[in-house]
Scaffold this motif. Structure first.
Motif, PDB file in Angstrom:
ATOM      1  N   GLY A  45       0.830  -1.202   0.000  1.00 55.90           N
ATOM      2  CA  GLY A  45       0.000   0.000   0.000  1.00 55.90           C
ATOM      3  C   GLY A  45       0.861   1.246   0.000  1.00 55.90           C
ATOM      4  N   GLY A  46       0.239   2.368   0.316  1.00 54.43           N
ATOM      5  CA  GLY A  46       0.967   3.626   0.343  1.00 54.43           C
ATOM      6  C   GLY A  46       1.051   4.242  -1.037  1.00 54.43           C
ATOM      7  N   THR A  47       2.001   5.156  -1.201  1.00 54.99           N
ATOM      8  CA  THR A  47       2.098   5.889  -2.468  1.00 54.99           C
ATOM      9  C   THR A  47       3.242   5.400  -3.361  1.00 54.99           C
ATOM     10  N   THR A  48       4.290   4.864  -2.760  1.00 53.91           N
ATOM     11  CA  THR A  48       5.443   4.432  -3.571  1.00 53.91           C
ATOM     12  C   THR A  48       5.067   3.424  -4.652  1.00 53.91           C
ATOM     13  N   PRO A  49       4.216   2.445  -4.328  1.00 53.19           N
ATOM     14  CA  PRO A  49       3.916   1.423  -5.347  1.00 53.19           C
ATOM     15  C   PRO A  49       3.122   1.940  -6.535  1.00 53.19           C
ATOM     16  N   GLY A  71      -1.017  -6.772   1.557  1.00 49.57           N
ATOM     17  CA  GLY A  71      -0.282  -6.877   2.817  1.00 49.57           C
ATOM     18  C   GLY A  71      -0.946  -6.109   3.937  1.00 49.57           C
ATOM     19  N   ASP A  72      -1.709  -5.116   3.570  1.00 48.63           N
ATOM     20  CA  ASP A  72      -2.481  -4.395   4.578  1.00 48.63           C
ATOM     21  C   ASP A  72      -3.547  -3.556   3.895  1.00 48.63           C
ATOM     22  N   GLU A  73      -4.467  -3.063   4.704  1.00 53.64           N
ATOM     23  CA  GLU A  73      -5.535  -2.218   4.167  1.00 53.64           C
ATOM     24  C   GLU A  73      -5.982  -1.279   5.279  1.00 53.64           C
ATOM     25  N   ARG A  74      -6.364  -0.101   4.853  1.00 52.87           N
ATOM     26  CA  ARG A  74      -6.903   0.837   5.835  1.00 52.87           C
ATOM     27  C   ARG A  74      -8.367   0.508   6.057  1.00 52.87           C
ATOM     28  N   ALA A  75      -8.918   0.895   7.191  1.00 49.24           N
ATOM     29  CA  ALA A  75     -10.334   0.592   7.512  1.00 49.24           C
ATOM     30  C   ALA A  75     -11.228   1.612   6.808  1.00 49.24           C
ATOM     31  N   SER A  83      -7.800   3.924   0.163  1.00 42.45           N
ATOM     32  CA  SER A  83      -7.813   2.463   0.065  1.00 42.45           C
ATOM     33  C   SER A  83      -6.636   1.936  -0.758  1.00 42.45           C
ATOM     34  N   ASN A  84      -5.936   0.952  -0.216  1.00 41.29           N
ATOM     35  CA  ASN A  84      -4.852   0.308  -0.979  1.00 41.29           C
ATOM     36  C   ASN A  84      -5.418  -0.492  -2.150  1.00 41.29           C
ATOM     37  N   ALA A  85      -6.590  -1.097  -1.919  1.00 44.15           N
ATOM     38  CA  ALA A  85      -7.225  -1.827  -3.020  1.00 44.15           C
ATOM     39  C   ALA A  85      -7.677  -0.839  -4.103  1.00 44.15           C
ATOM     40  N   GLY A 134       6.324  -1.635   1.134  1.00 44.51           N
ATOM     41  CA  GLY A 134       6.985  -0.341   1.239  1.00 44.51           C
ATOM     42  C   GLY A 134       7.523  -0.212   2.652  1.00 44.51           C
ATOM     43  N   MET A 135       8.067   0.961   2.954  1.00 47.67           N
ATOM     44  CA  MET A 135       8.578   1.206   4.299  1.00 47.67           C
ATOM     45  C   MET A 135       8.338   2.666   4.662  1.00 47.67           C
ATOM     46  N   GLY A 136       7.873   2.890   5.867  1.00 48.93           N
ATOM     47  CA  GLY A 136       7.668   4.260   6.318  1.00 48.93           C
ATOM     48  C   GLY A 136       8.941   4.857   6.890  1.00 48.93           C
ATOM     49  N   GLY A 139      10.359   3.160   9.787  1.00 48.86           N
ATOM     50  CA  GLY A 139      10.771   1.763   9.618  1.00 48.86           C
ATOM     51  C   GLY A 139       9.612   0.784   9.627  1.00 48.86           C
ATOM     52  N   HIS A 140       8.381   1.286   9.632  1.00 47.50           N
ATOM     53  CA  HIS A 140       7.248   0.329   9.561  1.00 47.50           C
ATOM     54  C   HIS A 140       7.146  -0.251   8.170  1.00 47.50           C
ATOM     55  N   THR A 141       6.501  -1.412   8.101  1.00 51.46           N
ATOM     56  CA  THR A 141       6.197  -2.016   6.809  1.00 51.46           C
ATOM     57  C   THR A 141       4.847  -2.690   6.911  1.00 51.46           C
ATOM     58  N   ALA A 142       4.120  -2.782   5.814  1.00 51.40           N
ATOM     59  CA  ALA A 142       2.697  -3.115   5.880  1.00 51.40           C
ATOM     60  C   ALA A 142       2.105  -2.160   6.919  1.00 51.40           C
ATOM     61  N   SER A 143       1.320  -2.680   7.860  1.00 53.65           N
ATOM     62  CA  SER A 143       0.894  -1.796   8.960  1.00 53.65           C
ATOM     63  C   SER A 143       1.420  -2.329  10.284  1.00 53.65           C
ATOM     64  N   GLN A 169      -6.868   3.189  11.771  1.00 43.41           N
ATOM     65  CA  GLN A 169      -7.411   1.823  11.892  1.00 43.41           C
ATOM     66  C   GLN A 169      -7.078   1.032  10.633  1.00 43.41           C
ATOM     67  N   ARG A 170      -6.423  -0.109  10.832  1.00 44.80           N
ATOM     68  CA  ARG A 170      -5.954  -0.886   9.675  1.00 44.80           C
ATOM     69  C   ARG A 170      -6.036  -2.385   9.938  1.00 44.80           C
ATOM     70  N   LEU A 171      -5.856  -3.134   8.864  1.00 41.22           N
ATOM     71  CA  LEU A 171      -5.652  -4.584   8.985  1.00 41.22           C
ATOM     72  C   LEU A 171      -4.309  -4.879   8.346  1.00 41.22           C
TER      73      LEU A 171
HETATM   74  C1  6PG Z   1       0.160   1.639   3.974  1.00 38.50           C
HETATM   75  C2  6PG Z   1       1.397   0.880   3.577  1.00 38.50           C
HETATM   76  C3  6PG Z   1       2.590   1.361   4.327  1.00 38.50           C
HETATM   77  C4  6PG Z   1       3.474   2.054   3.317  1.00 38.50           C
HETATM   78  C5  6PG Z   1       4.539   2.877   3.984  1.00 38.50           C
HETATM   79  C6  6PG Z   1       5.258   3.717   2.937  1.00 38.50           C
HETATM   80  O1  6PG Z   1      -0.927   1.093   3.813  1.00 38.50           O
HETATM   81  O2  6PG Z   1       0.307   2.792   4.390  1.00 38.50           O
HETATM   82  O3  6PG Z   1       1.229  -0.449   3.662  1.00 38.50           O
HETATM   83  O4  6PG Z   1       3.339   0.341   4.941  1.00 38.50           O
HETATM   84  O5  6PG Z   1       4.084   1.058   2.487  1.00 38.50           O
HETATM   85  O6  6PG Z   1       3.929   3.717   4.927  1.00 38.50           O
HETATM   86  O7  6PG Z   1       4.304   4.596   2.393  1.00 38.50           O
HETATM   87  P1  6PG Z   1       4.680   5.521   1.148  1.00 38.50           P
HETATM   88  O8  6PG Z   1       4.933   4.583  -0.002  1.00 38.50           O
HETATM   89  O9  6PG Z   1       3.471   6.374   0.923  1.00 38.50           O
HETATM   90  O10 6PG Z   1       5.924   6.288   1.526  1.00 38.50           O
END
Ligand code: 6PG
Length: 230
Positions: A45-49, A71-75, A83-85, A134-136, A139-143, A169-171
């Motif tokens: 999810g996120g913006t990088t992908p 790998g994760d989704e926002r509520a 929404s990642n989807a 991705g990674m925040g 250092g987080h990944t997924a949620s 809120q996420r899964l």
């Molecule tokens: C999410 C992602 C999250 C994301 C990182 C990086 O749903 O937010 O799963 O883990 O990969 O926060 O986010 P950016 O790609 O937007 O920097």
């Protein structure tokens, strides 16, 4: 903690990372499909992908033989801009005309997120062929966020969490799913992530969620790699 490591693919900028990442995803999926009738791809999810998916959608892959997970989704609802989807619908599933029956989304708008986590865990493959992450900047990944109890989850494969990144809120998949993925592609771009990426490789200080990933190929631009030693 054993030192986390990753094979690094360095590109000059985010667009080059997206092109290299999409090419690598195609190669990885074709290798799986040479051996088996279907392949499982778990999306980040996120913006990088976003740019990766736009490039990937141009590939001539047998989309009906690829099963897509998250790998994760926002509520939120799939129609939400959070929404990642929804991101995948816009950039990949729509443009590539991926059959709906091949897409297994996390229902972010489910009334009972704990039940949804259990439902989703039951349909995740025992081993994902390819996991995208991705990674925040923390250092987080997924949620999976620093200090969260989900980092120590060793029974459930999907959990409902509240994190510091909005929407809170996420899964998320848990380390159990990170551990069993056959291959993981991690996409990190921008100078804002250079500090934490250096910490992740350095192995000093508090453990970072991204260090729970394994069999990792890191696709990063020069800016994100700027604080790594030689
Ligand atoms: C999410 C992602 C999250 C994301 C990182 C990086 O749903 O937010 O799963 O883990 O990969 O926060 O986010 P950016 O790609 O937007 O920097």
């Amino acid at each position: 903690m054993t030192r986390w490591t990753a094979q690094i693919v360095e590109e000059k900028d985010a667009q080059a990372v997206a092109r290299a990442g999409a090419r690598a995803i195609v190669v990885a999926l074709e290798q799986v499909l040479a051996q088996r009738s279907t392949a499982s791809l778990c999306l980040a999810g996120g913006t990088t992908p976003r740019a990766v998916y736009v490039e990937l959608a141009k590939a001539a892959l047998p989309w009906s033989r690829i099963h897509f997970y998250f790998g994760d989704e926002r509520a939120v609802a799939r129609s939400s801009s959070d929404s990642n989807a929804g991101l995948a619908d816009e950039t990949l599933f729509g443009p590539a005309a991926v059959p709906a029956e091949n897409i297994f989304v996390i229902a972010g708008d489910a009334p009972d997120l704990v039940a949804e986590a259990e439902r989703y865990a039951s349909l995740l493959p025992a081993h994902l062929d390819l996991l995208l992450l991705g990674m925040g900047e923390d250092g987080h990944t997924a949620s999976l966020f620093p200090g969260a109890s989900s980092l120590n989850e060793r029974v459930k494969r999907v959990v409902s969490v509240v994190g510091p990144k909005p929407p809170p809120q996420r899964l998320t998949i848990t380390p159990l799913v990170l551990d069993t993925a056959r291959q993981t592609f991690l996409f990190v771009t921008g100078s804002g992530k250079a500090e934490v990426l250096a910490k992740a490789f350095g192995g000093v200080g508090d453990a970072l969620p991204v260090q729970l990933t394994s069999r990792v190929t890191l696709f990063a631009d020069t800016a994100a790699l700027a604080k790594l030693g030689s």
